[in-house]
Design a protein around this motif. Structure first.
Motif, PDB file in Angstrom:
ATOM      1  N   GLY A 134     -21.305 -16.021 -17.220  1.00 41.69           N
ATOM      2  CA  GLY A 134     -20.723 -17.574 -16.868  1.00 41.69           C
ATOM      3  C   GLY A 134     -21.725 -18.493 -16.146  1.00 41.69           C
ATOM      4  N   TRP A 135     -22.387 -17.936 -15.097  1.00 45.22           N
ATOM      5  CA  TRP A 135     -23.539 -18.652 -14.368  1.00 45.22           C
ATOM      6  C   TRP A 135     -24.560 -19.176 -15.559  1.00 45.22           C
ATOM      7  CZ3 TRP A 135     -23.523 -20.762  -9.827  1.00 45.22           C
ATOM      8  CH2 TRP A 135     -24.786 -20.979  -9.370  1.00 45.22           C
ATOM      9  N   VAL A 136     -24.992 -18.115 -16.201  1.00 47.75           N
ATOM     10  CA  VAL A 136     -26.371 -18.114 -17.092  1.00 47.75           C
ATOM     11  C   VAL A 136     -25.952 -19.211 -18.214  1.00 47.75           C
ATOM     12  CG1 VAL A 136     -27.940 -17.238 -18.768  1.00 47.75           C
ATOM     13  CG2 VAL A 136     -27.328 -16.023 -16.576  1.00 47.75           C
ATOM     14  N   GLN A 137     -24.582 -19.081 -18.698  1.00 42.63           N
ATOM     15  CA  GLN A 137     -24.250 -20.039 -19.958  1.00 42.63           C
ATOM     16  C   GLN A 137     -23.594 -21.328 -19.251  1.00 42.63           C
ATOM     17  OE1 GLN A 137     -24.851 -19.170 -23.037  1.00 42.63           O
ATOM     18  NE2 GLN A 137     -26.119 -17.273 -22.194  1.00 42.63           N
ATOM     19  N   ARG A 138     -23.371 -21.539 -18.214  1.00 43.92           N
ATOM     20  CA  ARG A 138     -22.694 -22.438 -17.503  1.00 43.92           C
ATOM     21  C   ARG A 138     -21.194 -22.752 -18.180  1.00 43.92           C
ATOM     22  NH1 ARG A 138     -25.848 -26.731 -15.168  1.00 43.92           N
ATOM     23  NH2 ARG A 138     -27.746 -26.011 -14.580  1.00 43.92           N
ATOM     24  N   GLU A 139     -20.619 -21.468 -18.169  1.00 40.25           N
ATOM     25  CA  GLU A 139     -19.329 -21.472 -18.839  1.00 40.25           C
ATOM     26  C   GLU A 139     -18.397 -21.235 -17.549  1.00 40.25           C
ATOM     27  OE1 GLU A 139     -16.475 -22.239 -20.452  1.00 40.25           O
ATOM     28  OE2 GLU A 139     -18.074 -22.144 -22.092  1.00 40.25           O
ATOM     29  N   LYS A 140     -17.032 -21.983 -17.487  1.00 40.54           N
ATOM     30  CA  LYS A 140     -16.295 -21.922 -16.386  1.00 40.54           C
ATOM     31  C   LYS A 140     -14.946 -21.661 -17.153  1.00 40.54           C
ATOM     32  CE  LYS A 140     -18.678 -25.175 -13.633  1.00 40.54           C
ATOM     33  NZ  LYS A 140     -18.839 -26.820 -13.275  1.00 40.54           N
ATOM     34  N   ASN A 141     -14.674 -21.708 -18.117  1.00 46.61           N
ATOM     35  CA  ASN A 141     -13.241 -21.472 -18.871  1.00 46.61           C
ATOM     36  C   ASN A 141     -13.059 -19.739 -19.070  1.00 46.61           C
ATOM     37  OD1 ASN A 141     -11.590 -20.852 -21.446  1.00 46.61           O
ATOM     38  ND2 ASN A 141     -11.222 -23.015 -20.783  1.00 46.61           N
ATOM     39  N   GLY A 142     -12.070 -19.639 -18.574  1.00 52.07           N
ATOM     40  CA  GLY A 142     -11.842 -18.071 -18.291  1.00 52.07           C
ATOM     41  C   GLY A 142     -11.543 -17.380 -19.625  1.00 52.07           C
ATOM     42  N   VAL A 143     -10.994 -18.272 -20.398  1.00 50.43           N
ATOM     43  CA  VAL A 143     -10.625 -17.760 -21.872  1.00 50.43           C
ATOM     44  C   VAL A 143     -11.919 -17.526 -22.493  1.00 50.43           C
ATOM     45  CG1 VAL A 143      -9.281 -18.176 -24.058  1.00 50.43           C
ATOM     46  CG2 VAL A 143      -8.308 -18.582 -21.935  1.00 50.43           C
ATOM     47  N   ARG A 144     -12.883 -18.374 -22.709  1.00 48.50           N
ATOM     48  CA  ARG A 144     -13.968 -18.520 -23.329  1.00 48.50           C
ATOM     49  C   ARG A 144     -14.580 -17.223 -22.710  1.00 48.50           C
ATOM     50  NH1 ARG A 144     -13.400 -24.488 -23.871  1.00 48.50           N
ATOM     51  NH2 ARG A 144     -14.524 -24.662 -21.964  1.00 48.50           N
ATOM     52  N   LEU A 145     -14.912 -17.094 -21.509  1.00 45.88           N
ATOM     53  CA  LEU A 145     -15.600 -15.940 -20.874  1.00 45.88           C
ATOM     54  C   LEU A 145     -14.954 -14.631 -21.482  1.00 45.88           C
ATOM     55  CD1 LEU A 145     -16.015 -17.118 -17.144  1.00 45.88           C
ATOM     56  CD2 LEU A 145     -17.747 -16.779 -18.783  1.00 45.88           C
ATOM     57  N   HIS A 146     -13.814 -14.680 -21.625  1.00 46.11           N
ATOM     58  CA  HIS A 146     -12.975 -13.127 -21.800  1.00 46.11           C
ATOM     59  C   HIS A 146     -13.419 -12.985 -23.256  1.00 46.11           C
ATOM     60  CE1 HIS A 146     -10.158 -10.390 -22.632  1.00 46.11           C
ATOM     61  NE2 HIS A 146      -9.685 -10.848 -24.113  1.00 46.11           N
ATOM     62  N   HIS A 147     -13.535 -14.123 -24.194  1.00 44.84           N
ATOM     63  CA  HIS A 147     -13.932 -13.902 -25.504  1.00 44.84           C
ATOM     64  C   HIS A 147     -15.436 -13.674 -25.622  1.00 44.84           C
ATOM     65  CE1 HIS A 147     -10.202 -14.853 -27.322  1.00 44.84           C
ATOM     66  NE2 HIS A 147      -9.875 -15.886 -26.704  1.00 44.84           N
ATOM     67  N   ALA A 148     -16.219 -14.200 -24.952  1.00 46.45           N
ATOM     68  CA  ALA A 148     -17.647 -13.931 -24.925  1.00 46.45           C
ATOM     69  C   ALA A 148     -18.069 -12.361 -24.383  1.00 46.45           C
ATOM     70  CB  ALA A 148     -18.425 -14.825 -24.214  1.00 46.45           C
ATOM     71  N   THR A 149     -17.079 -12.092 -23.550  1.00 50.65           N
ATOM     72  CA  THR A 149     -17.691 -10.669 -22.785  1.00 50.65           C
ATOM     73  C   THR A 149     -16.895  -9.560 -23.166  1.00 50.65           C
ATOM     74  OG1 THR A 149     -16.542 -11.144 -20.793  1.00 50.65           O
ATOM     75  CG2 THR A 149     -18.876 -11.998 -20.990  1.00 50.65           C
ATOM     76  N   TYR A 150     -15.799  -9.717 -23.666  1.00 49.29           N
ATOM     77  CA  TYR A 150     -14.795  -8.510 -23.619  1.00 49.29           C
ATOM     78  C   TYR A 150     -15.129  -7.445 -24.451  1.00 49.29           C
ATOM     79  CZ  TYR A 150     -10.594  -5.706 -24.328  1.00 49.29           C
ATOM     80  OH  TYR A 150      -9.769  -4.451 -24.442  1.00 49.29           O
ATOM     81  N   ARG A 151     -15.635  -7.583 -25.467  1.00 44.78           N
ATOM     82  CA  ARG A 151     -15.930  -6.242 -26.494  1.00 44.78           C
ATOM     83  C   ARG A 151     -17.185  -5.508 -26.056  1.00 44.78           C
ATOM     84  NH1 ARG A 151     -14.123  -7.178 -32.449  1.00 44.78           N
ATOM     85  NH2 ARG A 151     -12.665  -9.052 -31.867  1.00 44.78           N
ATOM     86  N   THR A 152     -18.146  -6.344 -25.570  1.00 48.17           N
ATOM     87  CA  THR A 152     -19.403  -5.786 -24.861  1.00 48.17           C
ATOM     88  C   THR A 152     -18.905  -4.833 -23.710  1.00 48.17           C
ATOM     89  OG1 THR A 152     -20.629  -7.596 -25.551  1.00 48.17           O
ATOM     90  CG2 THR A 152     -21.728  -6.243 -24.037  1.00 48.17           C
ATOM     91  N   LEU A 153     -18.404  -5.548 -22.902  1.00 47.74           N
ATOM     92  CA  LEU A 153     -17.838  -4.725 -21.519  1.00 47.74           C
ATOM     93  C   LEU A 153     -16.887  -3.430 -22.083  1.00 47.74           C
ATOM     94  CD1 LEU A 153     -17.447  -7.629 -19.066  1.00 47.74           C
ATOM     95  CD2 LEU A 153     -19.293  -5.873 -19.292  1.00 47.74           C
ATOM     96  N   ARG A 154     -15.733  -3.668 -22.763  1.00 55.70           N
ATOM     97  CA  ARG A 154     -15.276  -2.556 -23.345  1.00 55.70           C
ATOM     98  C   ARG A 154     -16.059  -1.556 -23.948  1.00 55.70           C
ATOM     99  NH1 ARG A 154     -10.050  -0.559 -22.952  1.00 55.70           N
ATOM    100  NH2 ARG A 154      -9.452   0.721 -24.747  1.00 55.70           N
ATOM    101  N   GLU A 155     -16.779  -1.747 -24.770  1.00 51.48           N
ATOM    102  CA  GLU A 155     -17.771  -0.734 -25.277  1.00 51.48           C
ATOM    103  C   GLU A 155     -18.418   0.043 -24.025  1.00 51.48           C
ATOM    104  OE1 GLU A 155     -20.090  -2.226 -28.416  1.00 51.48           O
ATOM    105  OE2 GLU A 155     -18.447  -2.660 -29.646  1.00 51.48           O
ATOM    106  N   ARG A 156     -19.087  -0.751 -23.117  1.00 52.94           N
ATOM    107  CA  ARG A 156     -19.879  -0.217 -21.814  1.00 52.94           C
ATOM    108  C   ARG A 156     -19.221   0.502 -21.109  1.00 52.94           C
ATOM    109  NH1 ARG A 156     -22.888  -4.265 -18.176  1.00 52.94           N
ATOM    110  NH2 ARG A 156     -23.242  -2.826 -16.486  1.00 52.94           N
ATOM    111  N   PHE A 157     -17.683   0.312 -21.116  1.00 52.79           N
ATOM    112  CA  PHE A 157     -17.108   1.094 -19.983  1.00 52.79           C
ATOM    113  C   PHE A 157     -15.944   2.195 -20.473  1.00 52.79           C
ATOM    114  CE2 PHE A 157     -18.812  -2.323 -17.372  1.00 52.79           C
ATOM    115  CZ  PHE A 157     -19.148  -1.570 -16.461  1.00 52.79           C
TER     116      PHE A 157
END
Length: 90
Positions: free
Chosen positions: A66-89
């Motif tokens: 969110g800091w790098v992309q300047r994104e503050k919206n929680g829903v958009r952050l979720h959509h952008a990061t969920y799959r990657t983090l799900r696979e990682r963890f």
């Protein structure tokens, strides 16, 4: 909302029927906080600590994105990061 005043439906000694909508609204705003003190076994304590570590790591990854992309919206952050983090963890 009535600040400090009694609502007509709840005057002492007087009964009135509330509409279904008002009943739902009244009961939906009631919250309860319960404090629990867990007493896990040593094995469960290790699992809980690992869960907390992974949670903190995921949170930090989303915050960094969110800091790098300047994104503050929680829903958009979720959509952008969920799959990657799900696979990682997972």
């Amino acid at each position: 909302m009535y600040c400090g005043a009694e609502t007509p439906a709840f005057r002492p000694g007087e009964e009135r029927r509330l509409s279904s909508f008002r009943k739902v609204w009244y009961y939906m705003i009631v919250q309860r906080t319960i404090r629990l003190r867990p007493n896990p076994t040593p094995e469960h304590a290790g699992v809980l600590l690992e869960t907390l570590r992974q949670h903190a790591e995921c949170f930090n990854a989303v915050a960094a994105y969110g800091w790098v992309q300047r994104e503050k919206n929680g829903v958009r952050l979720h959509h952008a990061t969920y799959r990657t983090l799900r696979e990682r963890f997972h």
